[in-house]
Design an enzyme around this catalytic site. Structure first.
Site: not given
Length: 436
Positions: A209, A211, A297-298, A342, A368
């Site tokens: 991930d 963030d 990444s979201g 993801k 998430n």
């Protein structure tokens, strides 16, 4: 002091005194003669040539080495050799004299000739800012309670955190994990339990991930700050990471706060990105080890592309912000990369790179990220929200991303040796200042 064990008790032999043989003399050249299996333990100050000279002596005596392990702690040697010798061979005085001349203690014991049966083993990694004897005691106690026996202990690091690796056999895996989770919570120790086998030693891909993992920020919050909506965006981010609201709904609500803003706020937000401490060391070491590295990444492609270029990552995936006539519309182009996306991307990457899922390590911090961590062979929750930390294979709660290397069995000394010819840049500096 030199000692010998006759199967019942230890006998102090004095500096070079002792029985000259373990049985009555026989012809050492008689290959059909029975052979004793003897465990020799050597302890004392380390120095070059000890192992070589001892092996040469044993060879000249007609001994065969069945097993051997050596470790040096603070320049003090501990060497164990299981050897077979022709029954009655006069060997003891020669080995005792060898040790006496080098200031070493030599212990002998006749042992069962049956080789140790291979058993399924687990690797337990314990990591914390400090690991005092009481901390290590509860870890080893949990291993023993689960029916495990520690075969080997290896210190991995002393900086920026302490970490030890325990090779365990005979433990009930589920019980061991349960007991160690309780230990970790009570003593604030990060724990990982992994199978010891080819999959761990051949791990070849890291999926991260971005963030609050690779960087310390949430990029949507950086954008919202530029647009004057920082407080509201932060509220929605926190709710999504804690699993309180659907991630996609939260993301779209936050993006809509940006509607009408000039696209220049993206570059302004990139300037304020700050790497997690240890991120550069982590990325650099993974590439040196030959790992494929991907970020999923979201957040948004402007940020992930920036990071991928900086670190030469192999893959980068994120959401695409819609921009028209130089302004953000407040919408995302295409499907949102949510929790299931993801996990799906991780599986696609495994296929593309030809890496089995059990050889992939996934790292994340929010709810998430859970499906992605579950899909990987090893899922690591990094300074994670409770909903993720409770479900991940391993947790890392120290603020150093490179501490994950210790969970992979990489030692601090190995990292420092690889970095010896370079000058690492401070992880505290904003990313924008690192670019040419």
């Amino acid at each position: 002091m030199f000692c010998i064990h006759d199967g019942h008790s230890w006998h102090d032999l004095g500096p070079i005194r002792g029985r000259s043989s373990l049985r009555k003399p026989m012809d050492p050249d008689d290959q059909a003669a029975p052979r004793d299996t003897i465990l020799i333990r050597v302890t004392g100050p380390d120095g070059p040539g000890i192992t070589t000279d001892l092996l040469s002596l044993l060879s000249n005596a007609g001994a065969d080495v069945q097993d051997m392990e050596q470790v040096v702690v603070r320049r003090q040697l501990t060497l164990g050799l299981a050897i077979t010798v022709p029954a009655g061979r006069d060997l003891v005085k020669e080995v005792l004299l060898f040790g006496y001349e080098r200031g070493l203690e030599m212990n002998f014991e006749v042992v069962d000739a049956t080789p140790t049966r291979h058993a399924e083993r687990l690797v337990v990694t314990a990591l914390a800012p400090e690991l005092k004897p009481a901390d290590l005691s509860v870890v080893t106690g949990a291993i023993a309670t689960s029916g495990g026996n520690i075969d080997r202990i290896h210190r991995l690091s002393r900086f920026p955190v302490w970490s030890y690796e325990f090779l365990v056999e005979g433990a009930q895996g589920d019980k061991l994990r349960t007991d160690l989770i309780e230990v970790a919570a009570d003593r604030r120790i990060d724990i990982a339990v992994q199978p010891h086998g080819l999959s761990r030693r051949s791990t070849r891909m890291i999926v991260m991930d971005v963030d609050s993992t690779l960087i310390r920020n949430e990029v949507i919050d950086l954008l919202a700050a530029e647009a004057g909506h920082e407080a509201r965006s932060a509220e929605l981010t926190a709710a999504a990471m804690a699993g309180e609201i659907d991630f996609e709904t939260s993301l779209r609500q936050r993006v809509r706060l940006l509607a009408g803003q000039p696209e220049g706020i993206i570059e302004a937000a990139i300037v304020h990105m700050s790497l997690t401490r240890g991120a550069r060391t982590f990325a650099r070491t993974l590439k040196r080890l030959g790992y494929k590295v991907a970020i999923i990444s979201g957040g948004f492609t402007h940020f992930t592309d920036h990071l991928a270029q900086r670190f030469k990552f192999d893959h980068a995936y994120a959401n695409v912000l819609e921009i028209r006539d130089g302004r953000l519309t407040g919408e995302v182009v295409g499907d949102v990369i949510d929790a299931e996306a993801k996990a799906r991307l991780l599986r696609q990457l495994a296929y593309i790179e030809g890496v089995p899922l059990e050889q992939i390590v996934a790292v994340g911090d929010g709810a998430n990220d859970l499906p992605m961590l579950t899909a990987a062979g090893l899922g690591i929750a990094f300074n994670a929200k409770p909903v993720l930390a409770e479900s991940a294979d391993a947790t890392v709660n120290v603020p150093y991303l490179d501490a994950i290397l210790f969970m992979l069995g990489v030692t601090r000394e190995e990292v420092e040796a690889a970095d010896a010819s370079t000058t690492p840049l401070s992880a505290e500096r904003p990313l924008s200042k690192l670019l040419p």
